[in-house]
Write a protein that holds these residues in place. Structure first.
Motif, PDB file in Angstrom:
ATOM      1  N   LYS A  71      44.954  30.646  42.047  1.00 58.03           N
ATOM      2  CA  LYS A  71      45.594  31.966  42.044  1.00 58.03           C
ATOM      3  C   LYS A  71      45.461  32.673  40.690  1.00 58.03           C
ATOM      4  O   LYS A  71      45.352  33.898  40.635  1.00 58.03           O
ATOM      5  CB  LYS A  71      47.075  31.830  42.430  1.00 58.03           C
ATOM      6  N   PHE A 106      43.933  36.322  40.254  1.00 56.44           N
ATOM      7  CA  PHE A 106      44.671  37.417  39.616  1.00 56.44           C
ATOM      8  C   PHE A 106      43.819  38.077  38.522  1.00 56.44           C
ATOM      9  O   PHE A 106      43.698  39.303  38.462  1.00 56.44           O
ATOM     10  CB  PHE A 106      45.987  36.890  39.026  1.00 56.44           C
ATOM     11  N   THR A 131      50.595  40.888  42.290  1.00 59.05           N
ATOM     12  CA  THR A 131      51.142  39.525  42.434  1.00 59.05           C
ATOM     13  C   THR A 131      51.471  39.247  43.902  1.00 59.05           C
ATOM     14  O   THR A 131      51.233  38.142  44.404  1.00 59.05           O
ATOM     15  CB  THR A 131      52.391  39.308  41.558  1.00 59.05           C
ATOM     16  N   VAL A 176      48.174  38.512  45.630  1.00 59.38           N
ATOM     17  CA  VAL A 176      47.636  37.178  45.301  1.00 59.38           C
ATOM     18  C   VAL A 176      48.451  36.078  45.998  1.00 59.38           C
ATOM     19  O   VAL A 176      47.907  35.083  46.469  1.00 59.38           O
ATOM     20  CB  VAL A 176      47.613  36.967  43.772  1.00 59.38           C
ATOM     21  N   ASP A 177      49.773  36.278  46.095  1.00 57.86           N
ATOM     22  CA  ASP A 177      50.616  35.269  46.740  1.00 57.86           C
ATOM     23  C   ASP A 177      50.390  35.195  48.241  1.00 57.86           C
ATOM     24  O   ASP A 177      50.567  34.140  48.853  1.00 57.86           O
ATOM     25  CB  ASP A 177      52.102  35.595  46.479  1.00 57.86           C
ATOM     26  N   HIS A 219      56.246  35.489  36.586  1.00 59.75           N
ATOM     27  CA  HIS A 219      55.725  35.224  37.932  1.00 59.75           C
ATOM     28  C   HIS A 219      54.819  34.005  37.855  1.00 59.75           C
ATOM     29  O   HIS A 219      53.785  34.036  37.191  1.00 59.75           O
ATOM     30  CB  HIS A 219      54.960  36.442  38.458  1.00 59.75           C
ATOM     31  N   LEU A 259      52.064  31.467  38.902  1.00 62.97           N
ATOM     32  CA  LEU A 259      50.882  31.237  39.730  1.00 62.97           C
ATOM     33  C   LEU A 259      50.503  29.791  39.478  1.00 62.97           C
ATOM     34  O   LEU A 259      50.883  29.235  38.465  1.00 62.97           O
ATOM     35  CB  LEU A 259      49.725  32.147  39.302  1.00 62.97           C
ATOM     36  N   ASP A 260      49.756  29.149  40.315  1.00 60.51           N
ATOM     37  CA  ASP A 260      49.381  27.744  40.130  1.00 60.51           C
ATOM     38  C   ASP A 260      49.708  27.150  38.751  1.00 60.51           C
ATOM     39  O   ASP A 260      50.839  26.811  38.445  1.00 60.51           O
ATOM     40  CB  ASP A 260      47.898  27.518  40.473  1.00 60.51           C
ATOM     41  N   LEU A 267      52.525  34.422  34.798  1.00 61.12           N
ATOM     42  CA  LEU A 267      52.322  35.803  34.345  1.00 61.12           C
ATOM     43  C   LEU A 267      53.615  36.287  33.718  1.00 61.12           C
ATOM     44  O   LEU A 267      54.702  36.015  34.221  1.00 61.12           O
ATOM     45  CB  LEU A 267      51.984  36.703  35.533  1.00 61.12           C
ATOM     46  N   ILE A 287      49.126  36.325  30.422  1.00 63.98           N
ATOM     47  CA  ILE A 287      48.975  35.096  31.213  1.00 63.98           C
ATOM     48  C   ILE A 287      49.211  33.943  30.272  1.00 63.98           C
ATOM     49  O   ILE A 287      48.488  33.789  29.278  1.00 63.98           O
ATOM     50  CB  ILE A 287      47.567  35.021  31.829  1.00 63.98           C
TER      51      ILE A 287
END
Lengths: 289, 94
Positions: A232, A236, A258, A261-262, B16, B18-19, B23, B34
């Motif tokens: 992800k 992004f 976001t 992407v989710d 937020h 992500l894997d 973010l 990031i």
């Protein structure tokens, strides 16, 4: 001041006024956009102007400068024979630099059963050709250049401009598509040979119908057939690079991206031919829950 | 006395996950960062009140399962410098 030729076009949610010092690009645009929904008398969102740099260059080896609400100072002019391409580039430029109603992703989009397949990648990845090909095979063509993602709903909106076929893709599409849907062959452009294709009427008629993004593909042409998962974070980052207005939209863009992407499945595919790509896309589409 | 730091107001940033990466959207600048571990963890313990590198290190060691023998405080100091440069934390004047 000389005469100005002009036309108004509507592509998806955007309206354009195209003004030109020459008749030829306007006549070509009017013909190719004949079946598009007409602007409803509202003010155009953007103006594109095709101008000569000087009086003499309007007539003597005429070259077209692209101007308008948004423009690039170092854009090279094009010969008048490529005036249609100049108009298309001008319209793309207005969208890329000026559109704020949606998160704009540099991606092609097709739709089936209310769900959207988006394809994004560098120039030459085949995203435009694949969308054109799928658009002739039961998918609804939604756009070969920009996917418009609504920040409020996450839905993909259509921007079905003329499909810009390049180089080998021209002959590939000419084999199975009626000739009256093609524009003139433009040779020796900055991107090689280009020929525009009018999307099917069904795509134009449904251009105000959004679709829920369901699958994102990063295609890569010229490599052995393969499918790869992508993390992800990488998705992004790639999509921020593929968006022309992510930064301008601020928090709305962050939330839209976001969420995208989710919620959207994504894969990278490598392929050597249109048939291989279609097989992989059908397989990935069938695997969607 | 050790340098104290203050995290950006929680309403100024959106985190937020992500894997492997997180973010950080910084509302005042409109920039998206990031970041990788341990930056989200540092922000978390700073929101809980830790403000000096030693306090942050102690909180991380208490709350997270860190690699044994790791030079946590130096890692924290390096990350704090980077986070300061990004505007995610402030230095508190003595």
């Amino acid at each position: 001041m000389g005469r100005t030729y002009q036309t108004s076009l509507r592509v998806g949610p955007a309206t354009f006024r195209i003004a030109s010092e020459w008749q030829q690009p306007i006549a070509q645009l009017s013909s190719l956009y004949e079946n598009y929904p007409k602007p409803k008398g509202e003010f155009a969102d953007f103006t594109v102007r095709l101008e000569s740099k000087s009086f003499w260059r309007k007539y003597f080896r005429p070259t077209v400068h692209i101007s308008g609400d948004f423009w690039l100072p170092d854009a090279s002019p094009l010969p008048l024979s490529q005036g249609l391409l100049a108009a298309e580039m001008g319209m793309n430029l207005q969208m890329a630099l000026g559109w704020r109603r949606h998160l704009l992703l540099h991606a092609s989009t097709v739709e089936k059963d209310g769900k959207a397949l988006l394809m994004t990648g560098l120039s030459g990845s085949g995203k435009s050709t694949l969308s054109a090909m799928l658009g002739e095979k039961g998918w609804r063509f939604m756009g070969d250049e920009f996917a418009l993602i609504c920040p409020q709903t996450g839905m993909a909106h259509s921007f079905p401009r003329l499909i810009s076929l390049k180089n080998e893709a021209i002959a590939a599409m000419e084999r199975n598509t009626p000739g009256d849907r093609f524009g003139p062959l433009l040779e020796d452009t900055p991107k090689g040979s280009i020929r525009h294709l009018v999307p099917l009427w069904e795509s134009l008629e449904a251009s105000n119908q959004p679709a829920k993004p369901a699958l994102l593909i990063f295609p890569r042409f010229g490599y052995d057939k393969a499918v790869r998962e992508i993390g992800k974070s990488e998705i992004f980052v790639r999509l921020t690079q593929a968006s022309t207005n992510y930064v301008a939209l601020g928090e709305a863009g962050f939330k839209a991206l976001t969420s995208f992407v989710d919620n959207v499945s994504a894969r990278a595919i490598d392929y050597q031919s249109g048939d291989e790509a279609e097989e992989l896309i059908d397989q990935l589409w069938a695997e969607l829950v | 006395m050790s340098q104290q730091f203050k995290a950006a107001n929680s309403e100024d940033i959106i985190l937020h996950l992500l894997d492997m990466m997180t973010l950080v959207f910084h509302r005042p600048s409109g920039l998206t960062h990031i970041v990788a571990d341990p930056v989200p963890a540092i922000l978390e313990v700073m929101q809980d009140g830790a403000s000096t590198p030693s306090q942050i290190t102690a909180a991380l060691e208490k709350n997270f399962d860190l690699e044994e023998g790791a030079d946590v405080e130096n890692v924290v100091l390096a990350r704090l410098d980077e986070m300061y440069a990004l505007g995610l934390i402030e230095r508190v004047s003595e």
